[in-house]
Scaffold this motif. Structure first.
Motif, PDB file in Angstrom:
ATOM      1  N   UNK A  24       0.809  -1.218   0.000  1.00 41.46           N
ATOM      2  CA  UNK A  24       0.000   0.000   0.000  1.00 41.46           C
ATOM      3  C   UNK A  24       0.842   1.267   0.000  1.00 41.46           C
ATOM      4  N   UNK A  25       2.121   1.172   0.325  1.00 42.48           N
ATOM      5  CA  UNK A  25       2.991   2.342   0.375  1.00 42.48           C
ATOM      6  C   UNK A  25       3.749   2.484  -0.950  1.00 42.48           C
ATOM      7  N   UNK A  26       3.505   3.572  -1.690  1.00 44.37           N
ATOM      8  CA  UNK A  26       4.163   3.747  -2.995  1.00 44.37           C
ATOM      9  C   UNK A  26       5.690   3.757  -2.919  1.00 44.37           C
ATOM     10  N   UNK A  69       1.205  -6.214   6.069  1.00 44.77           N
ATOM     11  CA  UNK A  69       0.280  -5.235   6.651  1.00 44.77           C
ATOM     12  C   UNK A  69      -0.195  -4.248   5.596  1.00 44.77           C
ATOM     13  N   UNK A  70      -1.492  -4.306   5.331  1.00 47.86           N
ATOM     14  CA  UNK A  70      -2.106  -3.342   4.415  1.00 47.86           C
ATOM     15  C   UNK A  70      -3.490  -3.035   4.942  1.00 47.86           C
ATOM     16  N   UNK A  71      -3.981  -1.818   4.695  1.00 50.70           N
ATOM     17  CA  UNK A  71      -5.348  -1.503   5.113  1.00 50.70           C
ATOM     18  C   UNK A  71      -6.346  -2.331   4.312  1.00 50.70           C
ATOM     19  N   UNK A  72      -7.500  -2.526   4.868  1.00 51.96           N
ATOM     20  CA  UNK A  72      -8.490  -3.385   4.208  1.00 51.96           C
ATOM     21  C   UNK A  72      -8.050  -4.822   4.354  1.00 51.96           C
ATOM     22  N   UNK A  98       7.780  -3.718   5.857  1.00 52.38           N
ATOM     23  CA  UNK A  98       8.704  -2.729   6.384  1.00 52.38           C
ATOM     24  C   UNK A  98       8.187  -2.354   7.763  1.00 52.38           C
ATOM     25  N   UNK A  99       9.074  -2.261   8.724  1.00 57.01           N
ATOM     26  CA  UNK A  99       8.674  -1.825  10.048  1.00 57.01           C
ATOM     27  C   UNK A  99       9.732  -0.881  10.583  1.00 57.01           C
ATOM     28  N   UNK A 100       9.322   0.072  11.379  1.00 49.89           N
ATOM     29  CA  UNK A 100      10.259   1.033  11.931  1.00 49.89           C
ATOM     30  C   UNK A 100      10.594   0.729  13.381  1.00 49.89           C
ATOM     31  N   UNK A 101       9.918  -0.245  13.966  1.00 50.55           N
ATOM     32  CA  UNK A 101      10.157  -0.592  15.366  1.00 50.55           C
ATOM     33  C   UNK A 101      10.453  -2.078  15.475  1.00 50.55           C
ATOM     34  N   UNK A 102      11.558  -2.411  16.102  1.00 53.57           N
ATOM     35  CA  UNK A 102      11.955  -3.810  16.261  1.00 53.57           C
ATOM     36  C   UNK A 102      10.980  -4.571  17.146  1.00 53.57           C
ATOM     37  N   UNK A 103      10.262  -3.873  18.005  1.00 50.56           N
ATOM     38  CA  UNK A 103       9.358  -4.568  18.927  1.00 50.56           C
ATOM     39  C   UNK A 103       7.933  -4.680  18.387  1.00 50.56           C
TER      40      UNK A 103
END
Length: 109
Positions: A24-26, A69-72, A98-103
């Motif tokens: 979902x993220x371009x 992880x995507x909306x919908x 993609x994640x910005x937090x390891x936890x």
């Protein structure tokens, strides 16, 4: 020669395989597409799982790289639906996010 091996690679050759990138993220789609195209994959993009469900049977990609992880509809549900169809059940799917937090946990259901 595998697409990932550029030694002695003919830069005029056709890309070996088509990868559908579903995210979902371009900017994430573009990053994945750029990386794959550098090693001679042909790429296609879908910005939502629902779009992928329509696009996959029409375009018959060799492999799918899908965000979890995507909306919908999330990537896991989309993968389940693709596996439920005889026409798309055998297409390899790589689940990634993609994640910005390891936890930040990712739970498969």
């Amino acid at each position: 020669m595998p697409p990932g091996n550029n030694k002695g690679h003919d830069s005029t050759a056709e890309p070996a395989s088509t990868v559908l990138i579903v995210d979902d993220d371009p900017s994430h789609r573009q990053l994945r597409a750029t990386t794959l195209e550098r090693v001679r994959f042909r790429t296609m993009e879908a910005g939502a799982a629902e779009t992928a469900l329509v696009l996959v049977p029409e375009s018959d990609p060799d492999v799918i790289v899908m965000d979890v992880r995507m909306p919908g509809m999330d990537g896991l549900e989309c993968s389940r639906r693709l596996r439920a169809s005889d026409a798309t059940a055998c297409i390899p799917i790589i689940m990634a996010t993609f994640t910005t937090r390891a936890d930040t946990p990712i739970h498969a259901t």
